[in-house]
Structure formats: C-alpha cells, structure tokens
Scaffold this motif. Structure first.
Motif, PDB file in Angstrom:
ATOM      1  N   ARG A 143       0.686  -1.256   0.122  1.00 53.08           N
ATOM      2  CA  ARG A 143       0.113   0.090   0.011  1.00 53.08           C
ATOM      3  C   ARG A 143       0.770   1.198  -0.050  1.00 53.08           C
ATOM      4  O   ARG A 143       1.832   1.128   0.744  1.00 53.08           O
ATOM      5  N   VAL A 144       0.381   2.165  -0.995  1.00 55.63           N
ATOM      6  CA  VAL A 144       1.287   3.533  -0.829  1.00 55.63           C
ATOM      7  C   VAL A 144       0.339   4.444  -0.425  1.00 55.63           C
ATOM      8  O   VAL A 144      -0.900   4.421  -0.999  1.00 55.63           O
ATOM      9  N   PRO A 145       0.772   5.563   0.019  1.00 55.39           N
ATOM     10  CA  PRO A 145      -0.282   6.800   0.336  1.00 55.39           C
ATOM     11  C   PRO A 145      -0.430   7.752  -0.815  1.00 55.39           C
ATOM     12  O   PRO A 145       0.367   7.661  -1.655  1.00 55.39           O
ATOM     13  N   ILE A 146      -1.645   8.224  -0.831  1.00 51.77           N
ATOM     14  CA  ILE A 146      -2.150   9.288  -1.735  1.00 51.77           C
ATOM     15  C   ILE A 146      -1.831  10.708  -1.014  1.00 51.77           C
ATOM     16  O   ILE A 146      -2.652  10.798  -0.162  1.00 51.77           O
TER      17      ILE A 146
ATOM     18  N   ALA B  26      10.400   8.641  -3.083  1.00 43.67           N
ATOM     19  CA  ALA B  26      11.368   8.143  -1.821  1.00 43.67           C
ATOM     20  C   ALA B  26      11.866   9.263  -1.241  1.00 43.67           C
ATOM     21  O   ALA B  26      11.814   9.391  -0.058  1.00 43.67           O
ATOM     22  N   CYS B  27      12.442  10.226  -2.013  1.00 41.54           N
ATOM     23  CA  CYS B  27      13.291  11.383  -1.488  1.00 41.54           C
ATOM     24  C   CYS B  27      12.060  12.358  -0.831  1.00 41.54           C
ATOM     25  O   CYS B  27      12.743  13.039   0.148  1.00 41.54           O
ATOM     26  N   LEU B  28      10.988  12.629  -1.322  1.00 39.89           N
ATOM     27  CA  LEU B  28       9.991  13.559  -0.883  1.00 39.89           C
ATOM     28  C   LEU B  28       9.587  13.041   0.511  1.00 39.89           C
ATOM     29  O   LEU B  28       9.413  13.764   1.498  1.00 39.89           O
ATOM     30  N   TRP B  29       9.385  11.788   0.552  1.00 43.31           N
ATOM     31  CA  TRP B  29       8.904  11.108   1.940  1.00 43.31           C
ATOM     32  C   TRP B  29       9.817  11.400   2.915  1.00 43.31           C
ATOM     33  O   TRP B  29       9.577  11.842   3.801  1.00 43.31           O
ATOM     34  N   LEU B  30      11.096  10.999   2.611  1.00 45.43           N
ATOM     35  CA  LEU B  30      12.216  11.104   3.552  1.00 45.43           C
ATOM     36  C   LEU B  30      12.592  12.473   4.030  1.00 45.43           C
ATOM     37  O   LEU B  30      12.586  12.996   5.087  1.00 45.43           O
ATOM     38  N   ALA B  31      12.398  13.484   2.952  1.00 43.48           N
ATOM     39  CA  ALA B  31      12.621  15.111   3.396  1.00 43.48           C
ATOM     40  C   ALA B  31      11.535  15.389   4.202  1.00 43.48           C
ATOM     41  O   ALA B  31      11.626  16.231   4.987  1.00 43.48           O
ATOM     42  N   ARG B  32      10.507  14.975   4.069  1.00 43.38           N
ATOM     43  CA  ARG B  32       9.092  15.311   4.836  1.00 43.38           C
ATOM     44  C   ARG B  32       9.111  14.701   6.397  1.00 43.38           C
ATOM     45  O   ARG B  32       8.401  14.831   7.050  1.00 43.38           O
ATOM     46  N   GLY B  33      10.384  13.915   6.528  1.00 47.81           N
ATOM     47  CA  GLY B  33      10.324  13.133   7.968  1.00 47.81           C
ATOM     48  C   GLY B  33       9.698  11.678   7.972  1.00 47.81           C
ATOM     49  O   GLY B  33       9.443  11.261   9.353  1.00 47.81           O
ATOM     50  N   VAL B  34       9.211  11.196   7.027  1.00 50.85           N
ATOM     51  CA  VAL B  34       8.780   9.801   7.097  1.00 50.85           C
ATOM     52  C   VAL B  34       9.955   8.714   7.500  1.00 50.85           C
ATOM     53  O   VAL B  34      10.999   9.048   6.990  1.00 50.85           O
TER      54      VAL B  34
END
Length: 360
Positions: free
Chosen positions: A238-241, A299-307
């Motif tokens: 599952r991936v988030p929207i 992946a980079c967006l998620w990590l940069a947002r703190g996930v």
C-alpha cells in the motif's frame, strides 16, 4: 562405488546405479577420484543424473531461452538473451557439470576487461544465475555455480539516481501541462507515490483505497509487451496518496468502474512509455532524467518530509532496508544538516572556548 588404478598409473572412478554403469572419470590421484565419486553418488541419490550434465551449456541455454520467451517480461527476456551473447565460447562449449565458480568468475572478469560497465555485468549475472537455477530444478546439475561468485567491483563512476526536488517537480509539472494536462497529472502522481511504470499501467480504480487513509494498493504490474503479472517483489503493498495529488486521483476515477484502468490516455487507452515521453517532450522537460527517477523522487520527498526509513521501505516495496538507505545517502542525514549549521556559524557563536577570547 569403486576406484581402480589404470596401467598408466592414474585412477579411474566408476559410478554405478545397481548394475548399470552411470559415469566414469580418470584422475591423477586416488584422492581426487574418491572425492569425485562421493560427490557424484550424492548427486545421484539426490535425483541428479550425472549423464544429464553432459549436455553442452550452449544447447541448454537455447532450451532455457525458449521457455523464458513465454514466461517472463519482454524486458527480462531481452536481458536473458545476453547469456548466450556474452558468455565466452569456451564456457558455452563446456558440459554443464564442468562449469564451476572459477569459470563463472573468469567470464565476469573478461566482460569487465572488455569495457562492459559493472551494472550491465550485474544484470548478466542475474540472468546467468537464473539459467543455472533452472538447470538445478531440471536435475541437470546439482548446484548453481553462480551463487557464490560476486561481480568484481569496478572503479568506474556509476550512474546515480537523479530525483526531482519538490520545487523541480512542480516546475516540470507546469511544463508538462503545456504538452498534455492529463499525462502531466499522471506523471505528478508517479512522483508522489513511487509507482513503477508497469505498476501504474496495471492500476485499476478498484485499487484506490479511501479508508483508513487515502492510498493505492499495488497488486500487479503490466510491463509493455506481455500480459499483466505480479509485482517485482511478488507481494502487494500500500502506498499513500498525499493531499497534493489526491484531487487528481479522484478526477481520474470519475465515470469509471472498479475494474477499469485508473491511468489512461484521454482516449481511455493504456499508457505506452515511448508515446508518453514523446508527447511530454521528455528529453527537454525531464532535464536528463529517466521516467524511473519519478519513483526515486517519491522516496526522497517522503524522507525529506520526515517519514521514517522503515515506512518508506514498506511503501517502496524494498526487500532490504539497505536499498532504502541509498536514498538517505543521496539526501544526507539530520547529522549532516546539523554539522553544516555548525560550520556556518560565526566564530565564537557556539559558546565554546573561542567565545571568551574576543578581546585578546
């Protein structure tokens, strides 16, 4: 089980199954003959007939490719064809049972020395391992000689991922909308969800989940040229929207049934990479990136947002956390940012020993 000395002083090992002579081989020493006989008998007991190993590698590869042509993705099959093209003639002419890790290592070394880049040799190794794995399953040989042989590390610079930053993605999105608004929306979604191209082509309206939170269930992949198949890992995820693309996904669902494709052209047709890249003028708007870099972007967006990394691993479908950590190496860590902040402080601003010596 017997070992006998020949008139010329060498030793012949004979393998029998009941009263039937299965195989024989001559060695310089009795120890070598005994060891070979023990290995062959163990293989015979395990269901591997040593006579099957007498087939030439070249002939077995051709039989294997015939099977692969109808059982794997077209892209995978093209890579598999390199087994016949890149394997040296000396190895192709060997009997299957005569191929050892030493011969495999020499092939890798030869390919690197001839100028083939390391990543291509790694792909070749995967196909070669699949071939010998098939030989093991078919009881042609007892073990896969590729398993324990890594590809030697190359000193050449590797092609790295090249994700968009969030601002660069938005800039590209505006440029894409000038070409085709619907396809631009789809590319933006890929940049926020990390879907592989084949997974996006196979996504249906029924795969969009609303509870407990908006998301996409990635169940299948539709590589171009073959029928729909399982995902690369063989498992669903599952991936988030994110809110940035949720309204776009909702628009793409309008007027469609659960079994209909979610991502299509304006005419309702399935997406094709070459046509999309041509329509979007990707060579200019992509700024030298591959369409797969949209997955890296997510992946980079998620990590940069703190996930946290383990969550990103799950969303990306990575089998190993080491793969996900590659994105951290690309982005840098919190420790890197903190260190840079310290470097950029004015002298004496840290409150350290230099702070009290300004009047010296």
């Amino acid at each position: 089980m017997s070992v006998s000395k020949t008139p010329n002083g060498r030793f012949r090992a004979r393998l029998k199954s009941g009263r039937v002579n299965v195989a024989s081989k001559v060695f310089d020493t009795k120890r070598e003959a005994t060891a070979w006989l023990a290995r062959e008998r163990a293989a015979l007991v395990g269901g591997v007939d040593p006579r099957a190993g007498k087939e030439r590698v070249r002939d077995a590869v051709q039989r294997w490719l015939l099977i692969r042509s109808t059982t794997v993705a077209q892209k995978t099959y093209r890579a598999d064809q390199d087994v016949e093209r890149l394997t040296t003639a000396s190895v192709l002419n060997l009997h299957l049972s005569a191929v050892s890790g030493r011969e495999v290592a020499r092939v890798f070394e030869h390919l690197l020395a001839s100028g083939l880049v390391e990543s291509s040799v790694v792909r070749y190794r995967a196909s070669l391992s699949s071939f010998f794995g098939w030989c093991v399953r078919e009881k042609l040989i007892a073990t896969n000689p590729v398993t324990a042989v890594p590809v030697p590390k190359s000193s050449e610079e590797r092609t790295e991922m090249n994700p968009f930053t969030e601002d660069e993605l938005e800039t590209a999105y505006r440029a894409w909308r000038e070409q085709n608004a619907r396809l631009a929306d789809i590319l933006l979604i890929l940049g926020w969800t990390g879907l592989r191209w084949g997974e996006a082509r196979a996504m249906t309206v029924g795969d969009v989940m609303e509870v407990p939170a908006p998301g996409l269930i990635v169940r299948r992949s539709a590589p171009e040229g073959i029928a729909t198949k399982a995902t690369k890992s063989g498992r669903s995820r599952r991936v988030p929207i994110a809110n940035r693309v949720l309204p776009i996904v909702e628009r793409l669902k309008v007027g469609k049934k659960p079994g209909d494709l979610l991502f299509t052209t304006e005419a309702g047709s399935r997406l094709h990479r070459s046509a999309v890249l041509r329509t979007m003028r990707w060579e200019r708007t992509g700024k030298g990136r591959r369409i797969h870099d949209l997955r890296h972007t997510a992946a980079c967006l998620w990590l940069a947002r703190g996930v946290d990394v383990s969550t990103v691993q799950s969303w990306m479908g990575h089998a190993s956390i080491a793969t996900t950590n590659l994105y951290l190496h690309h982005l840098g860590t919190g420790a890197d940012l903190a260190g840079l902040e310290r470097l950029n402080r004015a002298p004496g601003a840290t409150g350290g020993p230099s702070a009290g010596r300004t009047g010296e």
